[in-house]
Design an enzyme around this catalytic site. Sequence first.
Site, mmCIF file in Angstrom:
data_model
loop_
_atom_site.group_PDB
_atom_site.id
_atom_site.type_symbol
_atom_site.label_atom_id
_atom_site.label_comp_id
_atom_site.label_asym_id
_atom_site.label_seq_id
_atom_site.Cartn_x
_atom_site.Cartn_y
_atom_site.Cartn_z
ATOM 1 N N ASN A 93 16.291 37.839 73.264
ATOM 2 C CA ASN A 93 17.357 37.392 72.577
ATOM 3 C C ASN A 93 18.479 37.433 73.941
ATOM 4 O OD1 ASN A 93 19.868 37.262 71.363
ATOM 5 N ND2 ASN A 93 19.689 38.999 70.045
ATOM 6 N N ARG A 114 15.149 34.313 70.427
ATOM 7 C CA ARG A 114 16.004 34.197 69.155
ATOM 8 C C ARG A 114 16.925 32.857 69.567
ATOM 9 N NH1 ARG A 114 21.525 37.237 68.255
ATOM 10 N NH2 ARG A 114 22.229 35.952 66.210
ATOM 11 N N HIS A 123 22.865 34.206 60.997
ATOM 12 C CA HIS A 123 21.841 35.411 60.677
ATOM 13 C C HIS A 123 20.942 35.288 59.868
ATOM 14 C CE1 HIS A 123 26.130 37.674 61.046
ATOM 15 N NE2 HIS A 123 25.435 37.900 62.130
ATOM 16 N N ARG A 180 36.565 38.525 64.464
ATOM 17 C CA ARG A 180 36.781 36.895 63.936
ATOM 18 C C ARG A 180 37.582 36.990 62.746
ATOM 19 N NH1 ARG A 180 30.750 36.442 64.471
ATOM 20 N NH2 ARG A 180 30.246 36.143 66.592
ATOM 21 N N GLU A 203 15.795 42.322 63.175
ATOM 22 C CA GLU A 203 15.607 40.854 63.465
ATOM 23 C C GLU A 203 14.615 40.693 64.405
ATOM 24 O OE1 GLU A 203 20.236 40.806 63.607
ATOM 25 O OE2 GLU A 203 19.713 38.888 63.331
#
Length: 397
Positions: A7, A90, A179, A240, A383
């Site tokens: 990743n 990823r 996601h 965010r 993940e």
Amino acid sequence: MKVLVINCGSSSLKYQLIDSDTEAVIAKGLCERITIDGRLTHQTMGKEKYTVDAAMPDHNVAVKYVLDALLDKETGAIESLDEIDAVGHRIVHGGEKFAESTVISDEVMSAIEECNDLAPLHNPANLIGIRACQAHMPGVPMVAVFDTAFHQTMPDRAYTYAIPYEYYEKYKIRRYGFHGTSHSFVSKRLAELIGKDIKDTKMIVCHLGNGSSITAVDGGKSVDTTMGLTPLAGLPMGTRSGDIDPAIIEFIAGKEGKSIEEITNILNKKSGVSGLSGVSSDFRDLDAGMKDGNDRCRLALDVFCYSVKKYIGAYAAAMGGLDAIAFTAGIGENNPYVRKMSTADLGFMGIDIDEAKNEIRGEETKISTDSSKVQVWVVPTNEELAIARETVELVSK
Ligand code: AMP
């Protein structure tokens, strides 16, 4: 098979070596501050974790350090690189080009590059990671697993923004969602846990972490999700803003004399619960602040939970029903207060939380009462394992 999951961020590289037969993690680690100075943290399971500072001028060098760490006679996990059967990468944005994971070829690399516009900070870093792995492990099959792919099943009414249609045609501006690996992994597991065929199940997956998104999963397919063209949309997050009135951007620009780039940066990095509380982006700090009577921490938590609750209601309406809800990721798995407040007063929808069971942290647990029509579960996400599974499936074909 042994699968290396990579990743890659712009200055970081997370990795896990996974035995796909047992699904056990063999080793894992992280390279940080790539292109700045460089630091590697590595742990082979059953051995001591260690951190070393090592100059990493680029990702190529970082990958070399990772492979050396895996090969180290004392602290490593393998004797030869031949033991790595496949690498799963990823990739953040697959645009409309990738509705599923794919074996990486030159054409796939070009297609990912064409999506750079949509994720200018992430996709180029992902590509650098792939090239670095290809350079050090020539001939090893590599697979791209996209954050956006799971959401490509959304109907046009869910992914289309009500702006002039030509912007979709010209620039592919639409909701993509992120996601996806987590939403897919957790929804599959949730269907198993409630003992229903996923094809006949309506679920809402709440992935609540530093980045947060919620997905409506109907019949195993994503039919709507909160993040948009970019991960800035939807729920308020650690830093965010999530959804705001778009006119606010021009308003702040005028009042503060800031450029659009500066405001976008504020909306990404200085907003969310961090901007609201003025204390922290970490929900543990907000919990502590609220307990100490800090009203802005209370407000940040309230705004977040209220937003989660509204999306649960909206997505139940979008699917015309609801069988189960999953809470996952750092906050979803570990924060009883957020789970409680996000589902409070939803008894009229058949959602009833068992307060004692809801105290659980980090474990797969049903947290709804036995009489709750909608089952609510904590389902830890994984993940890396999801990427390893996809990788094995594709390279075994
Ligand atoms: P993530 O981005 O999934 O790592 O989630 C980060 C968020 O999860 C932070 O706001 C943390 O407060 C929260 N979190 C992660 N681990 C824990 C934990 N063990 N207990 C409480 N909160 C946690």
